[in-house]
Design an enzyme around this catalytic site. Sequence first.
Site, mmCIF file in Angstrom:
data_model
loop_
_atom_site.group_PDB
_atom_site.id
_atom_site.type_symbol
_atom_site.label_atom_id
_atom_site.label_comp_id
_atom_site.label_asym_id
_atom_site.label_seq_id
_atom_site.Cartn_x
_atom_site.Cartn_y
_atom_site.Cartn_z
ATOM 1 N N HIS A 18 -5.279 10.272 5.851
ATOM 2 C CA HIS A 18 -6.300 10.781 6.700
ATOM 3 C C HIS A 18 -7.215 12.055 5.801
ATOM 4 C CE1 HIS A 18 -3.001 10.034 9.720
ATOM 5 N NE2 HIS A 18 -3.789 9.189 9.970
ATOM 6 N N LYS A 42 3.673 9.669 26.661
ATOM 7 C CA LYS A 42 4.637 9.934 25.719
ATOM 8 C C LYS A 42 4.068 10.999 25.026
ATOM 9 C CE LYS A 42 3.967 5.960 22.882
ATOM 10 N NZ LYS A 42 3.951 5.337 21.775
ATOM 11 N N ARG A 94 -5.067 0.038 3.869
ATOM 12 C CA ARG A 94 -4.089 0.757 3.264
ATOM 13 C C ARG A 94 -3.636 -0.601 2.528
ATOM 14 N NH1 ARG A 94 -0.468 4.591 7.267
ATOM 15 N NH2 ARG A 94 -2.149 3.129 8.266
ATOM 16 N N SER A 131 1.729 8.589 8.860
ATOM 17 C CA SER A 131 2.654 9.818 10.014
ATOM 18 C C SER A 131 4.015 9.441 9.830
ATOM 19 C CB SER A 131 2.123 9.972 10.939
ATOM 20 O OG SER A 131 0.883 10.807 10.709
#
Length: 163
Positions: A18, A42, A94, A131
């Site tokens: 990031h 969440k 990615r 992450s």
Amino acid sequence: QIRRAVCPGSYDPITLGHVDVLLRAAALYDEVVVAVLHNPSKSGTFGIDERIGFIERALPEAVAARVRIEAFAGRLLVDVCRDVGAEVVVKGLRGGTDYAYELPMALMNRHLTGVETVFLPGAPAFEHVSSSLVKEVARFGGDVSGLVPDEVRDALAALRSPS
Ligand code: COD
């Protein structure tokens, strides 16, 4: 006219992948808004204030002056862009899987308001870094040094063995 980009994500937590994308976006645009998007239903691994703190402290001072970090809950990315006055979304890729996932979102966002998405090729050194993978490795005691800021590494370790 100021050119402003939005770098959206969950940043739960920020990784050096990031950081690489944020620094490169800041080199291309006058201002970068790091939009921490979260789902109000969440809870995530880290709280919003904690995620924002990790991002703030991960950025060099010279860049931080042109970077704003803001949290948004339950909002469309295109509305966030409109609110902050950004004409472009910048995202790192990615590889092919990211592209397949990101392309329909980029097209949908352009359909909705005309906002463009600029993709930056992710740094090869962080191509395997997400992450969620970092959290999984840390949860089982693996070493995530060099993949996340040291502070985040320590926070992940503390989740595993609360003192
Ligand atoms: N190298 C390069 N880039 C990376 C790396 C890495 N190692 N790791 C992450 N990135 C980039 C990716 O481009 C990714 O898109 C971005 O960083 C953020 O990653 P995460 O994991 O923090 O965030 P996500 O994937 O959970 O975030 C998804 C969004 C919140 C951006 C997305 O769901 C969204 O736009 N939601 C808003 C609601 C909305 O508008 N929905 C309709 C979309 S059409």
